[in-house]
Design an enzyme around this catalytic site. Structure first.
Site, PDB file in Angstrom:
ATOM      1  N   GLY A 104       7.467 -13.183   4.686  1.00 31.58           N
ATOM      2  CA  GLY A 104       7.978 -12.653   5.939  1.00 31.58           C
ATOM      3  C   GLY A 104       9.465 -12.858   6.103  1.00 31.58           C
ATOM      4  O   GLY A 104       9.946 -13.996   6.076  1.00 31.58           O
ATOM      5  N   ASP A 105      10.218 -11.776   6.234  1.00 30.99           N
ATOM      6  CA  ASP A 105      11.650 -11.804   6.548  1.00 30.99           C
ATOM      7  C   ASP A 105      12.508 -12.422   5.448  1.00 30.99           C
ATOM      8  O   ASP A 105      13.586 -12.956   5.740  1.00 30.99           O
ATOM      9  CB  ASP A 105      11.903 -12.563   7.864  1.00 30.99           C
ATOM     10  CG  ASP A 105      11.202 -11.930   9.044  1.00 30.99           C
ATOM     11  OD1 ASP A 105      10.942 -10.713   8.984  1.00 30.99           O
ATOM     12  OD2 ASP A 105      10.891 -12.640  10.016  1.00 30.99           O
ATOM     13  N   CYS A 132      -4.309  -7.298   6.118  1.00 29.35           N
ATOM     14  CA  CYS A 132      -3.972  -5.915   6.461  1.00 29.35           C
ATOM     15  C   CYS A 132      -4.175  -5.681   7.958  1.00 29.35           C
ATOM     16  O   CYS A 132      -5.277  -5.871   8.480  1.00 29.35           O
ATOM     17  CB  CYS A 132      -4.832  -4.943   5.657  1.00 29.35           C
ATOM     18  SG  CYS A 132      -4.434  -3.211   5.974  1.00 29.35           S
ATOM     19  N   ARG A 155       9.068  -6.152   1.919  1.00 28.94           N
ATOM     20  CA  ARG A 155      10.086  -5.200   2.382  1.00 28.94           C
ATOM     21  C   ARG A 155      11.453  -5.492   1.774  1.00 28.94           C
ATOM     22  O   ARG A 155      12.246  -4.574   1.562  1.00 28.94           O
ATOM     23  CB  ARG A 155      10.150  -5.227   3.908  1.00 28.94           C
ATOM     24  CG  ARG A 155       8.950  -4.574   4.581  1.00 28.94           C
ATOM     25  CD  ARG A 155       9.053  -4.642   6.079  1.00 28.94           C
ATOM     26  NE  ARG A 155       9.032  -6.028   6.543  1.00 28.94           N
ATOM     27  CZ  ARG A 155       9.328  -6.403   7.799  1.00 28.94           C
ATOM     28  NH1 ARG A 155       9.691  -5.494   8.677  1.00 28.94           N
ATOM     29  NH2 ARG A 155       9.269  -7.664   8.158  1.00 28.94           N
ATOM     30  N   THR A 182       0.831  -1.198   0.000  1.00 25.98           N
ATOM     31  CA  THR A 182       0.000   0.000   0.000  1.00 25.98           C
ATOM     32  C   THR A 182       0.871   1.256   0.000  1.00 25.98           C
ATOM     33  O   THR A 182       1.812   1.361   0.785  1.00 25.98           O
ATOM     34  CB  THR A 182      -0.929   0.010   1.231  1.00 25.98           C
ATOM     35  OG1 THR A 182      -1.729  -1.171   1.209  1.00 25.98           O
ATOM     36  CG2 THR A 182      -1.838   1.227   1.208  1.00 25.98           C
ATOM     37  N   LYS A 204      -4.995 -13.673   0.567  1.00 33.93           N
ATOM     38  CA  LYS A 204      -3.789 -13.344   1.340  1.00 33.93           C
ATOM     39  C   LYS A 204      -4.216 -13.157   2.789  1.00 33.93           C
ATOM     40  O   LYS A 204      -5.155 -12.403   3.078  1.00 33.93           O
ATOM     41  CB  LYS A 204      -3.142 -12.062   0.806  1.00 33.93           C
ATOM     42  CG  LYS A 204      -1.854 -11.672   1.518  1.00 33.93           C
ATOM     43  CD  LYS A 204      -1.232 -10.433   0.871  1.00 33.93           C
ATOM     44  CE  LYS A 204       0.080 -10.046   1.554  1.00 33.93           C
ATOM     45  NZ  LYS A 204      -0.122  -9.572   2.936  1.00 33.93           N
ATOM     46  N   GLN A 220      -5.877  -6.492  -5.839  1.00 29.33           N
ATOM     47  CA  GLN A 220      -6.250  -6.896  -4.482  1.00 29.33           C
ATOM     48  C   GLN A 220      -7.394  -6.031  -3.973  1.00 29.33           C
ATOM     49  O   GLN A 220      -7.337  -4.806  -4.045  1.00 29.33           O
ATOM     50  CB  GLN A 220      -5.064  -6.783  -3.528  1.00 29.33           C
ATOM     51  CG  GLN A 220      -5.381  -7.348  -2.150  1.00 29.33           C
ATOM     52  CD  GLN A 220      -4.230  -7.191  -1.171  1.00 29.33           C
ATOM     53  OE1 GLN A 220      -3.964  -6.091  -0.698  1.00 29.33           O
ATOM     54  NE2 GLN A 220      -3.568  -8.284  -0.845  1.00 29.33           N
TER      55      GLN A 220
END
Length: 472
Positions: free
Chosen positions: A423-424, A321, A448, A238, A360, A290
């Site tokens: 994740g990660d 979210c 990320r 987002t 998701k 999405q």
């Protein structure tokens, strides 16, 4: 500090305003009549409702005067087309009068026209004379238009479509038909339940609702053409996962891209900012949209609209979210507490669309209460094409370490549905460790890690660290 204090000494400043040295102040002539007229509304407003906030004493300075619709040239007329609104159009259709009052162009070359051979702004462009004849008609370089066609942006909604949505003129027959069937099946289930216990009635309801999915054979054949396993997936980020960023990641080798989270209710209301999220670049070969929402009818209508009017490969339901705006309205990760509502939303989306439906979600809402392993088998039985599990709960948000062991447990009960993890994942070693060494998922969604270095996807493909320089 002493010189600065002396330079600003004697100046009167209000709270929230910084003093300025006299040598940097530009004196301008003020039209007293205009200043008096502009001050009248502020005085009238001060007599009414009391303002609040730390800057309540600061006057609204340099506030631009809103332009009237009559001063604007109609968008259709500006590009040389006939206005579809007709007499009801509030914008000006007088080209000569508009060009007479129009501000001078900023330059002699229009970058949009030079790149694509056609300017979408027409006479309203700040470089209009670069592609406008003496008779105010638009010049089009057809050869350049054909050449740049593969580089165009898709899924751009017209002004007419936006007006149709705002006036509730757009119809959603498939969503409404399924909604009627669902409510009828719920009534039948309630009548048949009688004095049965809650667990048995819920199981009966699930068996009966399978019959309400009356999707046509044509729709069924249109799904399942994409094999998602083993592909890299850029997370729908987002505010930052916009089209330009997705194009950058696509150049570095990502396979699957998805739009930013779009609110389903805003789409069917025709909000321009939300419709802009549906745009797709021609280079995005596997692309999805999405949607977020908490009502089956609203999400179903938005999904039907996207399926009918956009070029998409899949539509994703957001159940991960964690932000308060979505959670407090019952959307995002708040849906994880309502499996029956999830079922109705997913089945409505399947009945209303022709493309793949994906989901998701997170491990759960609370950190110590995981629910994803209960939902994954149901997703597979409902017909979702792909599930993506973020290895954190809503309570964890983006802190703590993602639980990849739990993702592996969920992958074991996913049956035929591919399950991606997330994740990660910050390096190619992390990616292949989860994919090949521990075999915890069928693919990985990266968020990320891609923001830190968009070339992570190339590192994954080549299995090496790419020490990229600033020039590269």
């Amino acid at each position: 500090m002493a010189a600065e204090t002396q330079a600003t000494e004697g100046q009167t400043t209000s709270k929230g305003e910084a003093p300025i040295k006299p040598e940097y102040i530009i004196q301008r002539e003020v039209n007293k009549a205009a200043a008096t007229e502009a001050a009248l509304p502020a005085e009238e407003e001060s007599k009414g409702e009391k303002k609040s906030g730390q800057n309540k004493k600061r006057a609204a300075k340099n506030k631009p005067k809103p332009r009237q619709n009559a001063e604007r040239l109609c968008r259709s007329v500006a590009i040389g087309e006939e206005c579809t609104i007709g007499a009801a159009c509030k914008s000006s259709h007088d080209v000569a009068a508009f060009m007479e009052k129009k501000e001078p162009d900023l330059g002699s070359q229009c970058p949009i026209f030079d790149e694509f051979g056609k300017c979408v702004f027409g006479l309203r462009c700040r470089y209009a004379m670069a592609h406008t004849t003496a008779e105010f008609t638009q010049v089009v370089d057809n050869e350049k238009v054909q050449k740049t066609q593969p580089n165009q942006v898709l899924n751009q909604m017209s002004r007419d479509m936006q007006i149709r949505l705002r006036k509730h003129q757009e119809k959603f027959p498939r969503t409404q038909e399924f909604d009627v069937q669902w409510q009828a099946s719920m009534k039948d289930n309630g009548a048949q339940a009688g004095s049965a216990n809650t667990e048995e009635s819920a199981r009966d309801a699930q068996d009966d609702t399978v019959k309400t999915d009356q999707a046509s054979k044509r729709q069924r054949k249109a799904r399942g053409r994409i094999d998602y396993r083993g592909k890299t997936y850029l997370a729908p980020l987002t505010t930052v996962g916009n089209l330009p960023f997705r194009r950058v990641c696509k150049e570095f080798g990502v396979n699957i891209t998805c739009s930013e989270m779009a609110i389903a209710g805003n789409i069917i209301q025709g909000q321009g900012s939300e419709l802009a999220l549906l745009k797709r670049h021609a280079s995005e070969d596997i692309f999805g949209v999405q949607l977020a929402g908490n009502r089956a009818d609203i999400v179903g209508k938005a999904a039907e609209f996207v399926s009918n009017n956009c070029d998409v490969d899949f539509i994703d339901l957001n159940m991960g979210c964690p932000i308060d705006m979505a959670f407090n309205n019952g959307g995002g990760s708040a849906l994880l507490a309502h499996p029956r509502k999830i079922e109705r939303i997913v089945r409505t989306m399947l009945a209303a669309t022709d493309c793949d439906i994906t989901v998701k979600f997170r491990t759960g809402i609370s950190r110590d209460v995981n629910v994803a392993h209960k939902l994954v088998p149901q997703f597979a039985s409902w017909g979702t094409a792909l599930g993506t599990l973020h290895g954190r709960s809503r309570q964890q948000r983006y802190t703590k370490v993602a639980d990849w062991d739990y993702i592996g447990e969920c992958q074991n009960v996913a049956e035929t549905m591919p399950l991606f993890g997330g994740g990660d994942v910050m390096s190619w070693e992390d990616y292949w460790g989860h994919m090949e060494t521990q075999k915890q998922c069928d693919g990985i969604m990266i968020g990320r890690g891609a923001l830190i270095k968009p070339w992570l996807f190339r590192e994954i493909e080549e299995r090496r660290v790419w020490d990229i320089s600033a020039s590269e």
